[in-house]
Design a protein around this motif. Structure first.
Motif, short mmCIF file in Angstrom:
data_model
loop_
_atom_site.label_atom_id
_atom_site.label_comp_id
_atom_site.label_asym_id
_atom_site.label_seq_id
_atom_site.Cartn_x
_atom_site.Cartn_y
_atom_site.Cartn_z
N ASP A 1 4.04 15.45 0.60
CA ASP A 1 4.14 14.53 -0.54
C ASP A 1 4.99 13.30 -0.21
O ASP A 1 5.19 12.42 -1.07
CB ASP A 1 4.71 15.25 -1.76
N LEU A 2 5.47 13.22 1.01
CA LEU A 2 6.27 12.07 1.43
C LEU A 2 5.44 10.79 1.33
O LEU A 2 4.27 10.75 1.74
CB LEU A 2 6.76 12.27 2.87
N ILE A 3 6.03 9.72 0.79
CA ILE A 3 5.33 8.46 0.57
C ILE A 3 5.67 7.46 1.67
O ILE A 3 6.85 7.29 2.02
CB ILE A 3 5.70 7.86 -0.81
N MET B 1 0.85 -1.19 0.00
CA MET B 1 0.00 0.00 0.00
C MET B 1 0.89 1.25 0.00
O MET B 1 1.75 1.40 0.87
CB MET B 1 -0.91 0.01 1.22
N VAL B 2 0.68 2.12 -0.99
CA VAL B 2 1.50 3.31 -1.13
C VAL B 2 0.60 4.54 -0.98
O VAL B 2 -0.38 4.70 -1.71
CB VAL B 2 2.20 3.34 -2.50
N HIS B 3 0.94 5.41 -0.01
CA HIS B 3 0.14 6.60 0.24
C HIS B 3 1.04 7.76 0.60
O HIS B 3 2.08 7.58 1.25
CB HIS B 3 -0.84 6.36 1.40
N SER B 4 0.62 8.96 0.21
CA SER B 4 1.32 10.16 0.66
C SER B 4 0.76 10.59 2.01
O SER B 4 -0.36 10.22 2.38
CB SER B 4 1.16 11.29 -0.36
N ILE B 5 1.54 11.39 2.73
CA ILE B 5 1.06 11.92 4.01
C ILE B 5 -0.19 12.75 3.80
O ILE B 5 -1.14 12.69 4.59
CB ILE B 5 2.17 12.75 4.68
N TRP C 1 0.62 13.25 18.82
CA TRP C 1 -0.38 13.92 19.65
C TRP C 1 -0.41 15.41 19.29
O TRP C 1 0.58 15.97 18.81
CB TRP C 1 -0.05 13.72 21.12
N PRO C 2 -1.53 16.09 19.48
CA PRO C 2 -1.62 17.51 19.14
C PRO C 2 -0.57 18.34 19.87
O PRO C 2 -0.30 18.15 21.06
CB PRO C 2 -3.03 17.90 19.58
N GLY C 3 0.06 19.26 19.14
CA GLY C 3 1.04 20.15 19.72
C GLY C 3 2.45 19.57 19.80
O GLY C 3 3.37 20.24 20.27
N ALA C 4 2.64 18.35 19.36
CA ALA C 4 3.97 17.73 19.42
C ALA C 4 4.95 18.48 18.51
O ALA C 4 4.59 18.92 17.41
CB ALA C 4 3.89 16.27 19.00
N ASP C 5 6.19 18.65 18.97
CA ASP C 5 7.24 19.30 18.18
C ASP C 5 7.87 18.26 17.27
O ASP C 5 8.89 17.64 17.61
CB ASP C 5 8.27 19.93 19.12
N TRP C 6 7.27 18.04 16.11
CA TRP C 6 7.70 16.95 15.23
C TRP C 6 9.11 17.16 14.69
O TRP C 6 9.86 16.20 14.47
CB TRP C 6 6.71 16.77 14.09
N ARG C 7 9.52 18.41 14.51
CA ARG C 7 10.88 18.67 14.01
C ARG C 7 11.93 18.23 15.02
O ARG C 7 13.01 17.76 14.64
CB ARG C 7 11.04 20.16 13.70
N ALA C 8 11.60 18.36 16.30
CA ALA C 8 12.56 17.97 17.34
C ALA C 8 12.85 16.47 17.30
O ALA C 8 13.90 16.03 17.79
CB ALA C 8 12.04 18.38 18.72
N PHE C 9 11.93 15.71 16.74
CA PHE C 9 12.13 14.26 16.64
C PHE C 9 12.84 13.88 15.34
O PHE C 9 13.00 12.70 15.04
CB PHE C 9 10.80 13.53 16.71
N GLY C 10 13.24 14.88 14.56
CA GLY C 10 13.94 14.60 13.31
C GLY C 10 13.03 14.13 12.20
O GLY C 10 13.50 13.52 11.22
N LEU C 11 11.73 14.40 12.32
CA LEU C 11 10.77 13.96 11.31
C LEU C 11 10.68 14.97 10.18
O LEU C 11 10.96 16.16 10.34
CB LEU C 11 9.39 13.78 11.95
N GLU C 12 10.25 14.48 9.03
CA GLU C 12 10.03 15.35 7.87
C GLU C 12 8.56 15.72 7.72
O GLU C 12 8.24 16.70 7.03
CB GLU C 12 10.52 14.66 6.60
N ALA C 13 7.66 14.97 8.34
CA ALA C 13 6.23 15.26 8.25
C ALA C 13 5.52 14.64 9.44
O ALA C 13 6.02 13.68 10.05
CB ALA C 13 5.65 14.73 6.95
#
Length: 362
Positions: free
Chosen positions: A21-23, A1-5, A61-73
């Motif tokens: 657009d990350l898959i 299964m291939v999906h974009s964010i 979870w809402p308000g999470a600092d996703w960049r701090a976890f090294g995530l792209e999306a």
């Protein structure tokens, strides 16, 4: 299964940020996530797992600092389990039912199977049965004669639907589930030992030989729309009237529903729960694992029956009950507190008895 964010967020109706657009091709727990996986970290307690994994995107979870976890999306889920339901549907590859009717399946010439059916090997459809469009019937599943089933049936391997049952749309029968087996109804020429005990509530009774005679099940089973029946669970047919299961009800694995039971809509019945014959269950009732409902009683709307509870009497609507015998949860908790105090109480009584005996001796 291939999906974009972006596709996943849109399907779930949730907010997303970053490289939309990350898959991703699958979901994973945070610590086990590879770069192509969507990590499921919808609670701060899973944050450490994100650092240990390799995910590029996550549901947080809402308000999470996703960049701090090294995530792209990231996708944000205010209600984690609701989001889990949505993402599981989006990412589920489903089961392989083949295309069309397998040459080793048998469909009676008088049966009607609508367009789009996929029927696996050794599956059977009996005489005069009617199967709605979009049916998916797995290997070794069987549908007996005079059965009527609505659209989008999913019947997994080894599932059984007995004669003359009527089932609504989008029914799911998990492997080895059974709809419409004969009810467990037997009688003796004279009142049986069980009848004697039930009438007198005493173990003292006349001991005599008894032979059981079956009462045949002349009714069937009627099931509404959007009902799911778990693996190795069974719903018995009625003795005279039909056993009825309301729309939206979900029944877990290893459950038993007896003959003549009338179950309302949107009920949930968890593993190893049982309902005895002729019980009536209201709407939105939840029966937790290993709970049991006695025969010929009524359980009202919106009742919650706790795990392993034994329900022997009628239950008013809206009540939450627990225990054996089942009582209101508040009462049951007081009973359990009292039980924990029994050893101390027994010791206190023993001391009092000793003191009284000592006073008498003196």
């Amino acid at each position: 299964m291939v999906h974009s964010i972006a596709d996943i967020a849109r399907a779930l109706g949730l907010q997303a940020e970053g490289a939309l657009d990350l898959i991703v091709t699958r979901v994973a727990e945070p610590a086990a996530a590879t770069p192509e996986a969507l990590a499921l970290a919808m609670d701060p307690k899973y944050a450490e797992g994100l650092s240990n994994g390799q995910a590029r995107a996550a549901i947080l979870w809402p308000g999470a600092d996703w960049r701090a976890f090294g995530l792209e999306a990231a996708i944000f889920a205010p209600r984690p389990r609701w989001a889990m339901a949505g993402v599981s549907q989006v990412m589920d590859p489903g089961y392989e039912f083949g295309v069309g009717v397998h040459p080793m399946a048998y469909i009676d010439p008088t049966a009607q199977v609508a367009e789009g059916a996929r029927i696996g090997p050794f599956a059977t459809v009996g005489a005069h049965s009617q199967i709605g469009p979009g049916a998916r019937i797995g290997a070794n599943a069987s549908i007996a004669e005079d059965v009527v089933i609505g659209a989008d049936l999913t019947l997994h391997a080894g599932a059984r639907i007995a004669a003359r049952c009527v089932i609504g749309e989008r029914f799911i029968g998990q492997p080895n589930s059974v709809v419409g087996g004969c009810g467990f109804s037997f009688v003796t020429p004279e009142p049986s030992a069980a009848e004697d005990v039930r009438a007198t509530l005493s173990g003292t009774r006349e001991i005599r030989q008894q032979k059981w005679q079956r009462i045949n099940s002349l009714g069937a089973v009627r099931i509404g729309d959007d009902v799911e029946l778990g693996a190795n669970s069974s719903i018995d047919r009625g003795t005279v009237r039909d056993t009825v299961i309301g729309s939206g009800s979900k029944i877990d694995s290893l459950c038993q529903i007896g003959h003549n039971v009338q179950m309302g809509e949107d009920c949930m019945m968890c593993g190893m729960a049982g309902i005895a014959g002729s019980a009536r269950i209201g709407n939105r009732v939840l029966l937790a694992g290993k709970s049991a409902v006695n025969d010929n009683i009524f359980v009202g709307d919106d009742v919650i029956v706790g795990g392993a509870a034994r329900v022997f009497t009628n239950v008013p609507s809206g009540r939450a009950i627990l225990g054996d015998p089942a009582t209101k949860i508040e009462t049951q908790l007081e009973i359990r507190k009292a039980l924990r105090r029994l050893p101390r109480l027994a010791a206190t009584v023993a001391e009092l008895q000793k003191a009284i005996r000592g006073q008498k001796d003196s």
